[in-house]
Design an enzyme around this catalytic site. Sequence first.
Site, mmCIF file in Angstrom:
data_model
loop_
_atom_site.group_PDB
_atom_site.id
_atom_site.type_symbol
_atom_site.label_atom_id
_atom_site.label_comp_id
_atom_site.label_asym_id
_atom_site.label_seq_id
_atom_site.Cartn_x
_atom_site.Cartn_y
_atom_site.Cartn_z
ATOM 1 C CG HIS A 106 -2.076 0.943 1.056
ATOM 2 N ND1 HIS A 106 -2.007 2.285 1.325
ATOM 3 C CD2 HIS A 106 -3.320 0.717 0.586
ATOM 4 C CE1 HIS A 106 -3.163 2.841 1.049
ATOM 5 N NE2 HIS A 106 -3.978 1.924 0.590
ATOM 6 C CG ASP A 149 -8.734 -4.029 -2.609
ATOM 7 O OD1 ASP A 149 -9.879 -3.938 -2.165
ATOM 8 O OD2 ASP A 149 -8.134 -3.089 -3.139
HETATM 9 N N1 CMC Z 1 4.423 -7.413 -4.912
HETATM 10 C C1 CMC Z 1 5.771 -7.405 -5.024
HETATM 11 N N2 CMC Z 1 6.527 -6.319 -4.850
HETATM 12 C C2 CMC Z 1 5.908 -5.160 -4.540
HETATM 13 C C3 CMC Z 1 4.511 -5.088 -4.389
HETATM 14 C C4 CMC Z 1 3.754 -6.267 -4.580
HETATM 15 N N3 CMC Z 1 2.426 -6.254 -4.446
HETATM 16 N N4 CMC Z 1 4.141 -3.819 -4.078
HETATM 17 C C5 CMC Z 1 5.278 -3.121 -4.022
HETATM 18 N N5 CMC Z 1 6.346 -3.936 -4.293
HETATM 19 C C6 CMC Z 1 7.768 -3.531 -4.285
HETATM 20 C C7 CMC Z 1 8.121 -2.742 -5.522
HETATM 21 O O1 CMC Z 1 8.605 -3.574 -6.563
HETATM 22 C C8 CMC Z 1 9.182 -1.803 -4.990
HETATM 23 O O2 CMC Z 1 10.394 -2.511 -4.919
HETATM 24 P P1 CMC Z 1 11.798 -1.728 -5.153
HETATM 25 O O3 CMC Z 1 11.895 -0.716 -4.049
HETATM 26 O O4 CMC Z 1 12.827 -2.809 -5.059
HETATM 27 O O5 CMC Z 1 11.713 -1.095 -6.503
HETATM 28 C C9 CMC Z 1 8.730 -1.517 -3.554
HETATM 29 O O6 CMC Z 1 7.938 -2.645 -3.172
HETATM 30 C C10 CMC Z 1 7.900 -0.254 -3.420
HETATM 31 O O7 CMC Z 1 6.845 -0.290 -4.390
HETATM 32 P P2 CMC Z 1 6.203 0.994 -5.058
HETATM 33 O O8 CMC Z 1 5.532 0.607 -6.323
HETATM 34 O O9 CMC Z 1 7.226 2.089 -5.118
HETATM 35 O O10 CMC Z 1 5.147 1.386 -3.958
HETATM 36 P P3 CMC Z 1 3.872 2.277 -4.199
HETATM 37 O O11 CMC Z 1 3.585 2.908 -2.896
HETATM 38 O O12 CMC Z 1 4.036 3.188 -5.357
HETATM 39 O O13 CMC Z 1 2.757 1.201 -4.604
HETATM 40 C C11 CMC Z 1 0.860 -0.180 -4.601
HETATM 41 C C12 CMC Z 1 1.672 0.853 -3.819
HETATM 42 C C13 CMC Z 1 -0.408 -0.493 -3.810
HETATM 43 C C14 CMC Z 1 0.461 0.412 -5.972
HETATM 44 C C15 CMC Z 1 1.712 -1.456 -4.786
HETATM 45 O O14 CMC Z 1 2.082 -1.996 -3.533
HETATM 46 C C16 CMC Z 1 1.009 -2.515 -5.650
HETATM 47 O O15 CMC Z 1 1.086 -2.453 -6.885
HETATM 48 N N6 CMC Z 1 0.301 -3.499 -4.980
HETATM 49 C C17 CMC Z 1 -0.484 -4.468 -5.714
HETATM 50 C C18 CMC Z 1 -1.812 -3.837 -6.108
HETATM 51 C C19 CMC Z 1 -2.764 -3.702 -4.931
HETATM 52 O O16 CMC Z 1 -2.959 -4.622 -4.159
HETATM 53 N N7 CMC Z 1 -3.408 -2.514 -4.842
HETATM 54 C C20 CMC Z 1 -4.449 -2.261 -3.849
HETATM 55 C C21 CMC Z 1 -4.097 -1.197 -2.879
HETATM 56 S S1 CMC Z 1 -5.285 -1.178 -1.518
HETATM 57 C C22 CMC Z 1 -6.736 -0.603 -2.239
HETATM 58 C C23 CMC Z 1 -6.721 0.849 -2.508
HETATM 59 O O17 CMC Z 1 -6.568 1.639 -1.567
HETATM 60 O O18 CMC Z 1 -6.898 1.197 -3.697
#
Ligand code: CMC
Length: 431
Positions: free
Chosen positions: A308, A366
């Site tokens: 998240h 989710d």
């Molecule tokens: N699986 C594997 N690795 C992950 C994941 C994941 N689900 N989420 C983040 N990472 C890694 C990512 O690769 C990155 O690694 P590095 O630092 O080595 O490059 C690190 O963790 C940070 O990720 P980020 O993309 O910079 O983090 P963010 O804050 O931009 O993304 C997120 C948040 C929710 C978009 C992401 O965690 C994700 O894509 N999760 C899967 C989709 C999901 O479940 N979304 C629902 C969110 S809850 C409902 C809502 O509020 O909408």
Amino acid sequence: MAESTKSAKLSIDGKEYELPIFAPTAGPDVVDIRKLYAQAGVFTYDPGFTSTASCDSTITYIDGDKGELLHRGYPIDQLAGNSHYLEVCYLLLYGELPTPAELEDFECRVTNHTMLHEQMMNFFRGFRRDAHPMAVMTGVVGAMSAFYHDSTDIADPWQREVASIRLIAKMPTIAAMAYKYTIGQPFVYPRNDLDYASNFLRMCFAVPAEDYEVNPILSRAMDRIFTLHADHEQNASTSTVRLASSSGANPFACIAAGIACLWGPAHGGANQACLEMLNEIGTVDRIPEFIARAKDKNDPFRLMGFGHRVYKNFDPRAKVMKQSADEVLDLLGVENNPILQVAKELEAAALADPYFAEKKLFPNVDFYSGIILEAMGFPTSMFTPIFALSRTVGWISQWKEMIADPQNKIGRPRQLYLGSTARNYVDIENR
Ligand code: CMC
């Protein structure tokens, strides 16, 4: 607007600029850069808004490190445990918990707006039967501005109130009808003697040939899913609603924009993507392969339902949702469902893996909502529409707050331009 208590100094090319700092009631201080361009001729750069407060608000507060979510100051676990969705709607919209008389009046107003204009049925029928229900919802909610002309004048507080009640009341009807249309069944009209969640379940699962007896445990779980998704401060879809409405667009158009944004798999589409991922994994023995893929920098695959942007400890909504998932799975006796078995094992495997612990990736709301909805019999395509109907009150509360704010002005971000500088047009024969 908050009072400035201290200031920050920014030095550019030897010149100093003083920037006011606002102290929030909770959370980090906020540096006010509104006059920065006028004074210093520079923009700030923050794609993804990771360090930018786009507005001030009194509705919802999140502390991602503590795993805290408050609506008007009340912790989400207390609301999910003791309250119910319509009471939380009242709290979000009006700022305080209702008295019994206020709640009765609010429930009565919502209940009296559940039906759709009959002409709107033609709108549904214009879609292909295999349309995604989110596509149908985006279209039908946008079309509401063509049907409810008496509640599109945003300058009139009464019309804003009527539009708010209409949207909260009609969204379950629209989501259920979108579902019925895509499975080729007749629409089931709302029944106003049922509570909000039971009415939605019945509109989804009853058929004219056979009524649907609503199980109170399922209705309670449904209500909890609505409550846990009701608002989440300035997330992508809420910011979309605010940005759309900053131009003065009508509320139905703005909420349609929010629904479109919510659809993406990084936001509301994650619950559908999560179940699809569990189906793709298929059996418990394939979990290590998918965990390895999620950790591989060269593989774009991510574990859906994990991580998240704000919660870096745990998602407080997920805690409550996990409890509901256990209750529903117990009731429905689905312990032999292979997909739910994969979900359980995947959760345990990821939580035990140092990669996920180091990056602070925990199951989010989710992950569990998808499991509950699957067990209830909803197809994955309905997961995001259910999120959309739950979040409608959050979008509306934030929209109302914004419109009533005298400082409201059109949202217009700037950019860091990296394209060509001015150059002369070249005739086609000379290129
Ligand atoms: N699986 C594997 N690795 C992950 C994941 C994941 N689900 N989420 C983040 N990472 C890694 C990512 O690769 C990155 O690694 P590095 O630092 O080595 O490059 C690190 O963790 C940070 O990720 P980020 O993309 O910079 O983090 P963010 O804050 O931009 O993304 C997120 C948040 C929710 C978009 C992401 O965690 C994700 O894509 N999760 C899967 C989709 C999901 O479940 N979304 C629902 C969110 S809850 C409902 C809502 O509020 O909408």
